[in-house]
Design a protein around this motif. Structure first.
Motif, PDB file in Angstrom:
ATOM      1  N   ASP A 198      -2.686   3.693 -12.287  1.00  0.00           N
ATOM      2  CA  ASP A 198      -3.148   5.038 -12.646  1.00  0.00           C
ATOM      3  C   ASP A 198      -2.984   5.340 -14.134  1.00  0.00           C
ATOM      4  OD1 ASP A 198      -3.830   5.362 -10.032  1.00  0.00           O
ATOM      5  OD2 ASP A 198      -2.054   6.499  -9.479  1.00  0.00           O
ATOM      6  N   VAL A 228      -4.622  -3.979  -8.987  1.00  0.00           N
ATOM      7  CA  VAL A 228      -4.512  -3.214  -7.731  1.00  0.00           C
ATOM      8  C   VAL A 228      -5.883  -2.942  -7.109  1.00  0.00           C
ATOM      9  CG1 VAL A 228      -3.696  -1.051  -6.688  1.00  0.00           C
ATOM     10  CG2 VAL A 228      -2.326  -2.167  -8.473  1.00  0.00           C
ATOM     11  N   SER A 252       0.836  -1.206   0.000  1.00  0.00           N
ATOM     12  CA  SER A 252       0.000   0.000   0.000  1.00  0.00           C
ATOM     13  C   SER A 252       0.870   1.255   0.000  1.00  0.00           C
ATOM     14  CB  SER A 252      -0.914  -0.007   1.234  1.00  0.00           C
ATOM     15  OG  SER A 252      -1.410   1.294   1.473  1.00  0.00           O
ATOM     16  N   VAL A 253       0.647   2.090  -1.010  1.00  0.00           N
ATOM     17  CA  VAL A 253       1.350   3.372  -1.094  1.00  0.00           C
ATOM     18  C   VAL A 253       1.000   4.218   0.135  1.00  0.00           C
ATOM     19  CG1 VAL A 253       1.444   5.549  -2.395  1.00  0.00           C
ATOM     20  CG2 VAL A 253       1.402   3.369  -3.620  1.00  0.00           C
TER      21      VAL A 253
HETATM   22  N1  EPU Z   1      -5.331  -1.527   0.688  1.00  0.00           N
HETATM   23  C1  EPU Z   1      -5.778  -2.296   1.746  1.00  0.00           C
HETATM   24  N2  EPU Z   1      -5.636  -1.792   3.010  1.00  0.00           N
HETATM   25  C2  EPU Z   1      -5.068  -0.576   3.253  1.00  0.00           C
HETATM   26  C3  EPU Z   1      -4.618   0.195   2.168  1.00  0.00           C
HETATM   27  C4  EPU Z   1      -4.767  -0.302   0.889  1.00  0.00           C
HETATM   28  O1  EPU Z   1      -6.288  -3.396   1.559  1.00  0.00           O
HETATM   29  O2  EPU Z   1      -4.976  -0.194   4.438  1.00  0.00           O
HETATM   30  C5  EPU Z   1      -5.464  -2.059  -0.678  1.00  0.00           C
HETATM   31  C6  EPU Z   1      -6.374  -1.199  -1.550  1.00  0.00           C
HETATM   32  O3  EPU Z   1      -7.726  -1.547  -1.398  1.00  0.00           O
HETATM   33  C7  EPU Z   1      -5.827  -1.467  -2.933  1.00  0.00           C
HETATM   34  C8  EPU Z   1      -4.322  -1.679  -2.691  1.00  0.00           C
HETATM   35  O4  EPU Z   1      -4.189  -1.974  -1.305  1.00  0.00           O
HETATM   36  O5  EPU Z   1      -6.385  -2.638  -3.443  1.00  0.00           O
HETATM   37  C9  EPU Z   1      -3.433  -0.526  -3.024  1.00  0.00           C
HETATM   38  O6  EPU Z   1      -3.869   0.659  -2.387  1.00  0.00           O
HETATM   39  P1  EPU Z   1      -2.874   1.834  -1.977  1.00  0.00           P
HETATM   40  O7  EPU Z   1      -2.974   2.019  -0.505  1.00  0.00           O
HETATM   41  O8  EPU Z   1      -1.530   1.573  -2.571  1.00  0.00           O
HETATM   42  O9  EPU Z   1      -3.532   3.085  -2.697  1.00  0.00           O
HETATM   43  P2  EPU Z   1      -3.634   4.564  -2.136  1.00  0.00           P
HETATM   44  O10 EPU Z   1      -2.449   4.903  -1.325  1.00  0.00           O
HETATM   45  O11 EPU Z   1      -4.990   4.802  -1.586  1.00  0.00           O
HETATM   46  C10 EPU Z   1      -2.289   5.640  -4.103  1.00  0.00           C
HETATM   47  C11 EPU Z   1      -2.515   6.712  -5.131  1.00  0.00           C
HETATM   48  C12 EPU Z   1      -3.530   6.224  -6.147  1.00  0.00           C
HETATM   49  C13 EPU Z   1      -3.030   4.931  -6.777  1.00  0.00           C
HETATM   50  C14 EPU Z   1      -2.664   3.894  -5.702  1.00  0.00           C
HETATM   51  C15 EPU Z   1      -1.988   2.646  -6.270  1.00  0.00           C
HETATM   52  C16 EPU Z   1      -2.128   8.728  -3.890  1.00  0.00           C
HETATM   53  C17 EPU Z   1      -2.673   9.947  -3.269  1.00  0.00           C
HETATM   54  N3  EPU Z   1      -2.998   7.905  -4.465  1.00  0.00           N
HETATM   55  O12 EPU Z   1      -3.546   5.392  -3.504  1.00  0.00           O
HETATM   56  O13 EPU Z   1      -3.555   7.247  -7.142  1.00  0.00           O
HETATM   57  O14 EPU Z   1      -4.016   4.395  -7.612  1.00  0.00           O
HETATM   58  O15 EPU Z   1      -1.766   4.475  -4.743  1.00  0.00           O
HETATM   59  O16 EPU Z   1      -0.836   3.000  -6.957  1.00  0.00           O
HETATM   60  O17 EPU Z   1      -0.908   8.518  -3.889  1.00  0.00           O
HETATM   61  C18 EPU Z   1      -4.468   8.646  -8.784  1.00  0.00           C
HETATM   62  O18 EPU Z   1      -3.459   9.362  -8.697  1.00  0.00           O
HETATM   63  O19 EPU Z   1      -5.305   8.745  -9.723  1.00  0.00           O
HETATM   64  C19 EPU Z   1      -4.700   7.633  -7.756  1.00  0.00           C
HETATM   65  C20 EPU Z   1      -5.886   7.108  -7.526  1.00  0.00           C
END
Ligand code: EPU
Length: 427
Positions: free
Chosen positions: A305, A327, A163-164
């Motif tokens: 993305d 993802v 998770s990012v």
């Molecule tokens: N996940 C979990 N538990 C958590 C966190 C995430 O199960 O506590 C799962 C999510 O459901 C998903 C996967 O892990 O299936 C990846 O999620 P991640 O946490 O990496 O996503 P994020 O941090 O919410 C960021 C970007 C997104 C990008 C994703 C993946 C930012 C602000 N947002 O989101 O960017 O799609 O990483 O690379 O950095 C965009 O820019 O258009 C955008 C949506």
């Protein structure tokens, strides 16, 4: 409500300058809360997600001084109330980075559950697990996440999923924990490395960012700094696809070509010519696009993305292509809009099968989220006729001056503001 009106069919030719990375900016801005003194941040993209982040900081008592369109000086010295209310958090997913930053500085934070693009369930269990490992307690009450700790203590944090957001949030808190934190199964995206470099420039001790094991030795103080944000990988990839979709010849400038490798590889597979230079890539297409298969994965895999953009490009290719979303659970909602433009795509869960037809036709469509909106722009640029795109506030969350940049490449695009209508806020 604002719209884009695009007369498609023009080849994109020329040069485009890529802005700073949105997803680095929305992590680095909250991170300034950890600095004892003002921070100067350069190469910030001038987009609504960044201005919302400034609004949140100001609401908490910080000053944000504009130096120029892409540079600010942020002073968080007088922040005293570690609370981000719903009215502010609902506009942007990344508002939850204030949790980690405030926890690091005040050992307590209260942030409303965030908004953001809707790709199905977006849990934050890994963020909370990370905070708990550092000794914090959390509760969620009436949509507010409260996190508190008497003391943050360095610890081993293993993420069950890559998770990012969780990697960034734990980094933000762990830089001020006592002792060593080890994050295992960390995300490796370029913006994780950028945040770590920013924090290290403030005196943090972070090692291994960009690999799946990150070690953080907590420090007592973090000083002010001056920092320039990396170029936006996804904005660059979007313009690369736009060039490919319009039989274009575009030099995409101010990029880190290494960050674009997975996108470059797929474009080359489709028959697009990509030449890498030190800090730019040239994309040339003769319009004959071949089918391929794409699976999105965490970095260094093909970025989720870029999934709507590459799917749109594949509708213009000859033959059957398959795109698998690795993802998110539900990131094909925009396909209905593409179908309105003549695309032949069937979706089964996380897999889309695209019957490339070589062309698209204009239609009225909506941006259903940020990258889906970028995909609509690509489709409209390639289609014959006039496409109107509604709900463009999504697109403006992440693409600085998209109209001017596209016009300078020869696109026929304008933004129409209909007076008297209330602007929707980005969610
Ligand atoms: N996940 C979990 N538990 C958590 C966190 C995430 O199960 O506590 C799962 C999510 O459901 C998903 C996967 O892990 O299936 C990846 O999620 P991640 O946490 O990496 O996503 P994020 O941090 O919410 C960021 C970007 C997104 C990008 C994703 C993946 C930012 C602000 N947002 O989101 O960017 O799609 O990483 O690379 O950095 C965009 O820019 O258009 C955008 C949506």
């Amino acid at each position: 409500m604002d719209k884009f009106v695009i007369n498609g069919g023009n080849r994109l030719v020329g040069e485009v300058e890529i802005s700073g990375a949105k997803n680095a900016a929305v992590a680095i801005i909250p991170a300034t809360i950890l600095a004892e003194g003002p921070c100067r941040i350069e190469n910030l993209p001038n987009i609504s997600d960044v201005s919302i982040s400034f609004d949140i900081l100001r609401e908490m008592g910080a000053t944000v001084k504009t130096i120029n369109k892409n540079t600010v000086e942020i002073d968080t010295t007088h922040v005293s109330n570690p609370v981000v209310p719903y009215e502010m958090a609902k506009h942007m997913r990344a508002s939850y980075y204030f949790l980690g930053a405030l926890l690091g500085r005040f050992k307590r934070a209260s942030v409303a559950m965030p908004g953001g693009c809707d790709f199905g369930v977006r849990p934050i269990d890994q963020h909370l697990k990370g905070f708990k490992s550092l000794g914090a307690e959390y509760s969620i009450d009436y949509g507010m996440i409260d996190v508190t700790a008497d003391q943050l203590i360095g610890s081993q944090v293993y993420f069950d999923v890559v998770s990012v957001g969780a990697t960034i949030n734990v980094l933000l808190a762990a830089v001020r924990a006592k002792g060593l934190t080890i994050i295992e199964n960390a995300a490796k995206e370029p913006h994780i490395v950028d945040l770590a470099n920013f924090l290290n420039s403030m005196g943090a001790e972070i090692m291994g960012a960009g690999t799946d094991v990150i070690k953080i030795r907590g420090v007592d103080h973090l000083r002010s700094t001056s920092y320039s944000i990396i170029p936006d990988q996804i904005e660059a990839g979007t313009y690369m696809v736009m060039a490919a979709a319009t039989k274009g010849d575009v030099l995409v400038k101010n990029v880190i070509p290494k960050h674009l490798e997975s996108i470059t590889a797929k474009l080359e597979k489709m028959g697009v010519e990509v030449t890498e230079y030190d800090d730019s890539v040239r994309v040339v297409s003769n319009g004959k696009l071949q089918k391929t298969s794409v699976k999105t994965l965490p970095h260094p895999g093909f970025p989720t993305d870029m999934q709507p953009q590459i799917t749109t490009l594949l509708t213009l290719a000859e033959g059957t292509s398959i795109v698998t979303e690795g993802v998110w659970d539900n990131r094909f909602k925009y396909v209905d809009e593409l179908r309105r433009m003549g695309a032949d795509i069937s979706v089964d869960g996380k897999v889309a099968v695209i019957e490339g037809c070589g062309s698209l036709t204009a239609a009225p469509v909506r941006a259903t989220d940020l990258r889906a909106g970028a995909a609509m722009v690509i489709a409209a640029l390639a289609a014959q006729g006039t496409t109107e795109i509604e709900d463009i506030y999504h697109i403006e969350r992440g693409y600085e001056e998209i109209v001017n940049k596209l016009r300078s490449l020869g696109a026929d695009i304008k933004k129409i503001s209909i007076p008297g209508t209330v602007l929707k806020k980005a969610l």
